[in-house]
Design a protein around this motif. Structure first.
Motif, PDB file in Angstrom:
ATOM      1  N   PRO A   1       0.923  23.589  -4.938  1.00 40.74           N
ATOM      2  CA  PRO A   1       1.335  22.462  -5.772  1.00 40.74           C
ATOM      3  C   PRO A   1       2.849  22.334  -5.951  1.00 40.74           C
ATOM      4  N   ASN A   2       3.612  23.373  -5.631  1.00 39.49           N
ATOM      5  CA  ASN A   2       5.067  23.300  -5.772  1.00 39.49           C
ATOM      6  C   ASN A   2       5.773  22.913  -4.481  1.00 39.49           C
ATOM      7  N   LYS A   3       5.014  22.784  -3.383  1.00 42.71           N
ATOM      8  CA  LYS A   3       5.593  22.401  -2.099  1.00 42.71           C
ATOM      9  C   LYS A   3       5.875  20.895  -2.118  1.00 42.71           C
ATOM     10  N   SER A   4       6.961  20.486  -1.451  1.00 36.55           N
ATOM     11  CA  SER A   4       7.318  19.061  -1.411  1.00 36.55           C
ATOM     12  C   SER A   4       6.119  18.208  -1.044  1.00 36.55           C
ATOM     13  N   MET A   5       6.033  17.049  -1.680  1.00 38.80           N
ATOM     14  CA  MET A   5       4.957  16.114  -1.389  1.00 38.80           C
ATOM     15  C   MET A   5       5.546  14.877  -0.733  1.00 38.80           C
ATOM     16  N   LEU A   6       4.718  14.179   0.009  1.00 39.18           N
ATOM     17  CA  LEU A   6       5.163  12.993   0.731  1.00 39.18           C
ATOM     18  C   LEU A   6       4.671  11.735   0.031  1.00 39.18           C
ATOM     19  N   TRP A   7       5.579  10.811  -0.205  1.00 37.32           N
ATOM     20  CA  TRP A   7       5.228   9.460  -0.615  1.00 37.32           C
ATOM     21  C   TRP A   7       5.538   8.570   0.569  1.00 37.32           C
ATOM     22  N   HIS A   8       4.593   7.709   0.939  1.00 42.78           N
ATOM     23  CA  HIS A   8       4.823   6.813   2.060  1.00 42.78           C
ATOM     24  C   HIS A   8       4.409   5.404   1.679  1.00 42.78           C
TER      25      HIS A   8
ATOM     26  N   HIS B   1       8.358   3.276   4.167  1.00 47.18           N
ATOM     27  CA  HIS B   1       9.007   4.428   4.804  1.00 47.18           C
ATOM     28  C   HIS B   1       8.575   5.682   4.054  1.00 47.18           C
ATOM     29  N   SER B   2       8.947   6.841   4.574  1.00 47.82           N
ATOM     30  CA  SER B   2       8.527   8.118   3.978  1.00 47.82           C
ATOM     31  C   SER B   2       9.636   8.716   3.123  1.00 47.82           C
TER      32      SER B   2
ATOM     33  N   ASP C   1       9.295  21.912   7.224  1.00 44.33           N
ATOM     34  CA  ASP C   1       9.171  22.169   8.661  1.00 44.33           C
ATOM     35  C   ASP C   1       7.989  21.439   9.290  1.00 44.33           C
ATOM     36  N   ASP C   2       6.886  21.340   8.574  1.00 47.85           N
ATOM     37  CA  ASP C   2       5.689  20.677   9.100  1.00 47.85           C
ATOM     38  C   ASP C   2       5.604  19.212   8.680  1.00 47.85           C
ATOM     39  N   GLY C   3       6.726  18.655   8.259  1.00 47.69           N
ATOM     40  CA  GLY C   3       6.732  17.304   7.708  1.00 47.69           C
ATOM     41  C   GLY C   3       6.485  16.186   8.699  1.00 47.69           C
ATOM     42  N   ALA C   4       6.924  16.335   9.936  1.00 48.05           N
ATOM     43  CA  ALA C   4       6.794  15.247  10.916  1.00 48.05           C
ATOM     44  C   ALA C   4       5.330  14.872  11.155  1.00 48.05           C
ATOM     45  N   SER C   5       4.460  15.863  11.244  1.00 51.68           N
ATOM     46  CA  SER C   5       3.051  15.559  11.493  1.00 51.68           C
ATOM     47  C   SER C   5       2.413  14.865  10.281  1.00 51.68           C
ATOM     48  N   LEU C   6       2.839  15.228   9.083  1.00 51.56           N
ATOM     49  CA  LEU C   6       2.303  14.563   7.888  1.00 51.56           C
ATOM     50  C   LEU C   6       2.832  13.135   7.774  1.00 51.56           C
ATOM     51  N   GLU C   7       4.083  12.918   8.172  1.00 51.13           N
ATOM     52  CA  GLU C   7       4.615  11.561   8.172  1.00 51.13           C
ATOM     53  C   GLU C   7       3.852  10.699   9.177  1.00 51.13           C
ATOM     54  N   ALA C   8       3.533  11.269  10.330  1.00 54.50           N
ATOM     55  CA  ALA C   8       2.739  10.545  11.330  1.00 54.50           C
ATOM     56  C   ALA C   8       1.361  10.200  10.768  1.00 54.50           C
ATOM     57  N   LEU C   9       0.753  11.135  10.061  1.00 54.68           N
ATOM     58  CA  LEU C   9      -0.551  10.887   9.440  1.00 54.68           C
ATOM     59  C   LEU C   9      -0.444   9.763   8.414  1.00 54.68           C
ATOM     60  N   ALA C  10       0.574   9.793   7.573  1.00 56.34           N
ATOM     61  CA  ALA C  10       0.742   8.750   6.554  1.00 56.34           C
ATOM     62  C   ALA C  10       0.906   7.377   7.209  1.00 56.34           C
ATOM     63  N   ARG C  11       1.698   7.292   8.274  1.00 56.25           N
ATOM     64  CA  ARG C  11       1.876   6.016   8.980  1.00 56.25           C
ATOM     65  C   ARG C  11       0.541   5.533   9.556  1.00 56.25           C
TER      66      ARG C  11
ATOM     67  N   LEU D   1       0.843  -1.184   0.000  1.00 56.42           N
ATOM     68  CA  LEU D   1       0.000   0.000   0.000  1.00 56.42           C
ATOM     69  C   LEU D   1       0.881   1.238   0.000  1.00 56.42           C
ATOM     70  N   SER D   2       0.568   2.203  -0.847  1.00 57.59           N
ATOM     71  CA  SER D   2       1.300   3.471  -0.891  1.00 57.59           C
ATOM     72  C   SER D   2       0.328   4.623  -0.648  1.00 57.59           C
TER      73      SER D   2
END
Length: 133
Positions: free
Chosen positions: A87-94, A97-98, A113-123, A77-78
């Motif tokens: 749309p130009n801001k970095s996007m997360l693929w999980h 791993h992220s 800077d706000d990446g940790a919370s999005l990584e937690a959401l993806a997990r 699952l991805s």
């Protein structure tokens, strides 16, 4: 962690996961899939969700809205998370791993800077949608 059953209210469950990981914001989720096909990972699976953000008083903050794509990749699952208003801001693929990527060229980029919370959401989303072995 709750693994989804096809009869579950997956939009409500995703909204609660967003509320938990992206505090203090409140979220609602809209299924923007062309052919929504969530019926478990045993079959075709592809969701495109719009996560709308509000403050605790209900005022909309569209700058914090996300697009969440959840899809089966082989037997895994991805999840991708991206900002609708940026749309130009970095996007997360999980997946297992992220990885943060530049949306223009797909190359790795540094964690925002706000990446940790999005990584937690993806997990959290991955654990909800991934069928337990």
């Amino acid at each position: 962690m709750h693994t989804l059953d096809p009869t579950d209210d997956y939009l409500g469950i995703v909204a609660k996961a967003c509320d938990h990981c992206l505090k203090p914001w409140r979220h609602s989720v809209i299924d923007n899939s062309i052919n929504s096909s969530y019926d478990s990972l045993d079959h075709a699976f592809d969701l495109i969700l719009k996560v709308e953000c509000r403050c605790e008083k209900g005022q909309r903050y569209p700058g914090n809205d996300l697009e969440v794509e959840i899809y089966k990749s082989g037997s895994d699952l991805s999840i991708t998370l991206s900002w609708i208003s940026y749309p130009n801001k970095s996007m997360l693929w999980h997946g297992r791993h992220s990885i943060w990527m530049d949306p223009a060229n797909g190359k790795r980029s540094k964690t925002p800077d706000d990446g940790a919370s999005l990584e937690a959401l993806a997990r959290r989303l991955r654990s909800i949608f991934l069928k337990e072995e």
